[in-house]
Design a protein around this motif. Structure first.
Motif, PDB file in Angstrom:
ATOM      1  N   ARG A  30      37.460  35.167  41.311  1.00  0.00           N
ATOM      2  CA  ARG A  30      38.722  35.518  40.653  1.00  0.00           C
ATOM      3  C   ARG A  30      38.594  36.901  40.021  1.00  0.00           C
ATOM      4  O   ARG A  30      37.583  37.224  39.397  1.00  0.00           O
ATOM      5  CB  ARG A  30      39.023  34.488  39.573  1.00  0.00           C
ATOM      6  N   THR A  31      39.649  37.717  40.153  1.00  0.00           N
ATOM      7  CA  THR A  31      39.664  39.019  39.486  1.00  0.00           C
ATOM      8  C   THR A  31      40.864  39.196  38.570  1.00  0.00           C
ATOM      9  O   THR A  31      40.918  40.171  37.834  1.00  0.00           O
ATOM     10  CB  THR A  31      39.610  40.183  40.507  1.00  0.00           C
ATOM     11  N   GLY A  32      41.839  38.264  38.607  1.00  0.00           N
ATOM     12  CA  GLY A  32      42.963  38.387  37.693  1.00  0.00           C
ATOM     13  C   GLY A  32      44.088  37.427  38.013  1.00  0.00           C
ATOM     14  O   GLY A  32      44.084  36.738  39.028  1.00  0.00           O
ATOM     15  N   GLY A  37      48.015  35.765  41.512  1.00  0.00           N
ATOM     16  CA  GLY A  37      46.612  35.971  41.175  1.00  0.00           C
ATOM     17  C   GLY A  37      45.939  36.929  42.135  1.00  0.00           C
ATOM     18  O   GLY A  37      46.476  37.253  43.200  1.00  0.00           O
ATOM     19  N   ARG A  38      44.752  37.376  41.724  1.00  0.00           N
ATOM     20  CA  ARG A  38      43.943  38.282  42.549  1.00  0.00           C
ATOM     21  C   ARG A  38      42.514  37.757  42.620  1.00  0.00           C
ATOM     22  O   ARG A  38      42.033  37.119  41.687  1.00  0.00           O
ATOM     23  CB  ARG A  38      43.942  39.689  41.967  1.00  0.00           C
TER      24      ARG A  38
END
Length: 92
Positions: free
Chosen positions: A12-14, A85-86
């Motif tokens: 997950r990055t964001g 999400g990113r």
């Protein structure tokens, strides 16, 4: 896309995604699955650099782009075209 074939770790990055510990994507040709541990996976179709989920998850699409600096891919998790999400895909 042959460059996507293989097993990928998901990070997950964001956005609204939960922590993705133990999540991986297994891709072979034009199909794949997102898996958590030994549980059955969520199947998707590979269309270019998009991972389009099937069945009850229809409408969810992961949109990928190559990440030349870190290797692997950056991804945007979308539902019906809206990003929520990113994440990053790195070869396992």
């Amino acid at each position: 896309m042959a460059e996507l074939d293989g097993v990928w770790k998901v990070a997950r990055t964001g956005g609204l995604l939960p922590p993705l510990y133990g999540v991986r994507k297994e891709i072979r040709g034009d199909r794949g699955e997102t898996k958590i541990g030994a549980l059955p996976g969520a199947p998707f179709d590979v269309v270019g650099l998009q991972l389009r989920y099937r069945g009850p998850l229809r409408g969810f699409v992961d949109v990928l782009e190559p990440d030349p600096y870190a290797g692997g891919f950056r991804g945007r998790a979308t539902f019906r075209g809206r990003e929520y999400g990113r994440f990053r895909l790195l070869r396992a």
